[in-house]
Each structure stands twice: as C-alpha cells, then as structure tokens.
Design an enzyme around this catalytic site. Sequence first.
Site, mmCIF file in Angstrom:
data_model
loop_
_atom_site.group_PDB
_atom_site.id
_atom_site.type_symbol
_atom_site.label_atom_id
_atom_site.label_comp_id
_atom_site.label_asym_id
_atom_site.label_seq_id
_atom_site.Cartn_x
_atom_site.Cartn_y
_atom_site.Cartn_z
ATOM 1 N N SER A 1 -13.987 -0.231 -0.102
ATOM 2 C CA SER A 1 -14.229 -1.660 0.183
ATOM 3 C C SER A 1 -15.724 -1.896 0.230
ATOM 4 O O SER A 1 -16.503 -0.978 0.506
ATOM 5 C CB SER A 1 -13.642 -2.026 1.545
ATOM 6 N N TYR B 1 -11.535 -0.357 10.690
ATOM 7 C CA TYR B 1 -11.276 -0.423 9.244
ATOM 8 C C TYR B 1 -12.561 -0.111 8.476
ATOM 9 O O TYR B 1 -12.564 0.715 7.559
ATOM 10 C CB TYR B 1 -10.780 -1.830 8.898
HETATM 11 N N1 LIG Z 1 -7.843 -7.561 -0.201
HETATM 12 C C1 LIG Z 1 -9.087 -7.305 0.095
HETATM 13 O O1 LIG Z 1 -9.863 -8.193 0.440
HETATM 14 C C2 LIG Z 1 -9.607 -5.888 0.012
HETATM 15 C C3 LIG Z 1 -10.982 -5.694 0.034
HETATM 16 C C4 LIG Z 1 -11.486 -4.408 -0.008
HETATM 17 C C5 LIG Z 1 -10.617 -3.337 -0.084
HETATM 18 N N2 LIG Z 1 -9.277 -3.543 -0.114
HETATM 19 C C6 LIG Z 1 -8.382 -2.380 -0.132
HETATM 20 O O2 LIG Z 1 -7.418 -2.511 -1.149
HETATM 21 C C7 LIG Z 1 -6.256 -1.752 -0.788
HETATM 22 C C8 LIG Z 1 -5.022 -2.615 -1.033
HETATM 23 O O3 LIG Z 1 -5.077 -3.738 -0.179
HETATM 24 P P1 LIG Z 1 -4.494 -5.164 -0.573
HETATM 25 O O4 LIG Z 1 -5.573 -6.142 -0.369
HETATM 26 O O5 LIG Z 1 -3.800 -5.084 -1.862
HETATM 27 O O6 LIG Z 1 -3.471 -5.387 0.647
HETATM 28 P P2 LIG Z 1 -1.892 -5.660 0.672
HETATM 29 O O7 LIG Z 1 -1.537 -6.747 -0.263
HETATM 30 O O8 LIG Z 1 -1.579 -5.827 2.123
HETATM 31 O O9 LIG Z 1 -1.266 -4.302 0.133
HETATM 32 C C9 LIG Z 1 -1.362 -3.130 0.889
HETATM 33 C C10 LIG Z 1 -0.462 -2.087 0.293
HETATM 34 O O10 LIG Z 1 -0.610 -0.884 1.068
HETATM 35 C C11 LIG Z 1 0.668 -0.420 1.386
HETATM 36 N N3 LIG Z 1 0.663 0.297 2.668
HETATM 37 C C12 LIG Z 1 0.204 -0.129 3.871
HETATM 38 N N4 LIG Z 1 0.442 0.810 4.800
HETATM 39 C C13 LIG Z 1 1.070 1.830 4.167
HETATM 40 C C14 LIG Z 1 1.596 3.070 4.594
HETATM 41 N N5 LIG Z 1 1.549 3.470 5.885
HETATM 42 N N6 LIG Z 1 2.164 3.881 3.692
HETATM 43 C C15 LIG Z 1 2.245 3.500 2.389
HETATM 44 N N7 LIG Z 1 1.787 2.334 1.919
HETATM 45 C C16 LIG Z 1 1.206 1.516 2.814
HETATM 46 C C17 LIG Z 1 1.571 -1.650 1.444
HETATM 47 O O11 LIG Z 1 2.898 -1.270 1.123
HETATM 48 P P3 LIG Z 1 4.106 -1.150 2.188
HETATM 49 O O12 LIG Z 1 3.837 -2.144 3.280
HETATM 50 O O13 LIG Z 1 5.303 -1.487 1.355
HETATM 51 O O14 LIG Z 1 4.083 0.257 2.652
HETATM 52 C C18 LIG Z 1 1.001 -2.489 0.315
HETATM 53 O O15 LIG Z 1 1.590 -2.144 -0.904
HETATM 54 C C19 LIG Z 1 -6.463 -1.334 0.664
HETATM 55 O O16 LIG Z 1 -6.891 0.007 0.737
HETATM 56 C C20 LIG Z 1 -7.561 -2.249 1.136
HETATM 57 O O17 LIG Z 1 -8.306 -1.697 2.190
HETATM 58 C C21 LIG Z 1 -8.744 -4.794 -0.080
#
Ligand SMILES: NC(=O)c1ccc[n+]([C@@H]2O[C@H](COP(=O)([O-])OP(=O)(O)OC[C@H]3O[C@@H](n4cnc5c(N)ncnc54)[C@H](OP(=O)(O)O)[C@@H]3O)[C@@H](O)[C@H]2O)c1
Length: 253
Positions: A138, A151
């Site tokens: 991130s 985080y």
């Molecule tokens: N969106 C942003 O602004 C942003 C910015 C920087 C970095 N990121 C990073 O991008 C990645 C994806 O985030 P996103 O924004 O796409 O969020 P999201 O839409 O909430 O998706 C998160 C994913 O992680 C999975 N997950 C959460 N806990 C888990 C666990 N214990 N075991 C297995 N899977 C798990 C969820 O699946 P289940 O709930 O089905 O398990 C879901 O598929 C993360 O690492 C996040 O830190 C996001």
Amino acid sequence: MNLSGNTVFITGATAGIGRGLAEAFYKLGNKVIIGGRRRALLDEVTGLNPGMEAIELDMTNMASIESAAAWLKAHHPTLNVLINNAGIMPFDDPSSELDDDVVQSVVATNLLGPMRMTSLLIEHLKAQAASTIIHNTSVVAFLPLATNAVYSATKAAMHSFTQSQRFALRNTSVRVIEVAPPWVNTDLIFKSDDPRAMPLDAFIDDTIAQLATNTDDIYVERVREILTHPRYTEYERVEARNLAMVDDPIPRH
Ligand SMILES: NC(=O)c1ccc[n+]([C@@H]2O[C@H](COP(=O)([O-])OP(=O)(O)OC[C@H]3O[C@@H](n4cnc5c(N)ncnc54)[C@H](OP(=O)(O)O)[C@@H]3O)[C@@H](O)[C@H]2O)c1
C-alpha cells in the site's frame, strides 16, 4: 512479466483488487486459482469465469494456508505466479489502548499470512522456469495513516520483506514485485465512491499495464506523486497527509 500462459494463484480474490486482478489475468489467457473465505463469492467468481478454480482459504489460520499450499502443489504443478493480495484495514487509534483481537487479526492477515504462504510455495516457485511473486502492499507502507496505524505498520513490514526477498532471490528464476496501491474504491473500508479513491477498473488496467514492463515496483501515477513530492521531507509528508485526513476523514461506513 509475461502476462499470459501462467498458472496464477491470488489470495483474497472474492472481491476488490484481488477479484479484479484474477479476472484480468483470466482474460489474458492464464490459468487462475482464487482463494478467500467466502464460499458463495468464490463460486460466483468461478461461475462467471469458466475454468477458473477456487480454494477456501483463511490467511489468519496456518493450517488453512498449509492445506491450500499443499493442494496447489498437488493439483497445479505448473503454478508459477503467487499474488499475496488478501488484506484487512480496520481503524485503530495508537494514542489509546489497542484492541488486541484487532491487532492480532491485522498482523495475521496482512503480514504473517503472506510470509507463510510464500514460504510454503517458495521451493515450488524456484523449481519453475520463470516465476513471479507479487506482494500487494500500500502507499501507507511509505506514508502511514494515523487512523490505521497497525495496518500501516503491516504494510511497511511487507515492503521491507519484499525488498529482502527480491535481493535473496536475485539469482533465481523468481521475480519479486511490489504493488503499492493508492486508495482504491473497494470494500476494504467502505465502497464510498469518494473522489479521492481511484476507480477499481482504472487501477487494475494501470497495474496490468505496468506488470507487462520490467518494473519491480508498481506505483500508479497518484502514488508516484505522493512518494516523490519534491517539497516535503518524509516527516512533513506524513504530517500533511494525516492532517488532511483529520479535516476530511475516510468515510467508515
Ligand atoms: N482499496 C484500497 O484502497 C487499498 C489500498 C492499498 C492497498 N490495498 C490492499 O489491497 C488488498 C486487497 O484489498 P481490497 O481493497 O481489494 O479490499 P476488499 O475488497 O475488502 O478485498 C479483500 C479481500 O481479502 C480477502 N481476505 C480478507 N481477510 C482474509 C483472510 N483472513 N483470509 C483470506 N482472504 C481474506 C477477502 O476475502 P474473504 O472475505 O472472502 O476472505 C477479499 O477477497 C489488501 O491487501 C489491501 O491492503 C487496498
């Protein structure tokens, strides 16, 4: 990296960035396997993308990670791309007592999980002619958000781990890439359509375009602007960004 003909495993691909990357790699002609906890969503994504496969996976649980890694090696011996994407981002307040359950789940999901998954697959990946590990960190790995301190710390730790791993694997067939997204409009906090959040499709398109190059650090334009702002020291950048968030906080729901 070569964007087609791979066998790709993506953690946390039931939603958001993981699902977006899974569908993009699928369309580019890769065998894609997705992991996540929510069975109904795994089935929905694989149902919409025939040939894509899914495995239930809880990144906070070592037995679940071990079983997924063993299944992948047994059923997908050509696996050569691991995308460590699963993550959670609860709010916290480092100026007061932290909820230990929250701390443990964030560290387990965002830090221990990807380290463990990578570790269990590393010998397999080294045995392939060309492999790629992608860690989704991130922008807050570089510029911590005070409202999400734990985080931010896990993402900074994964940035560090990525650099060590990249160096350690420099003479192998495994390339290590870091994707450091900006705020993207997903369910991570709350799909708010806030104008400060990058639309998911645009983020996926830009990331895929950069993955096709030989860049190891994938930063979309708005992350590059934040990280290379010439006027400020790191301290000033952290201060300015957090003050801006105090005035106009991330919507929580
Ligand atoms: N969106 C942003 O602004 C942003 C910015 C920087 C970095 N990121 C990073 O991008 C990645 C994806 O985030 P996103 O924004 O796409 O969020 P999201 O839409 O909430 O998706 C998160 C994913 O992680 C999975 N997950 C959460 N806990 C888990 C666990 N214990 N075991 C297995 N899977 C798990 C969820 O699946 P289940 O709930 O089905 O398990 C879901 O598929 C993360 O690492 C996040 O830190 C996001």
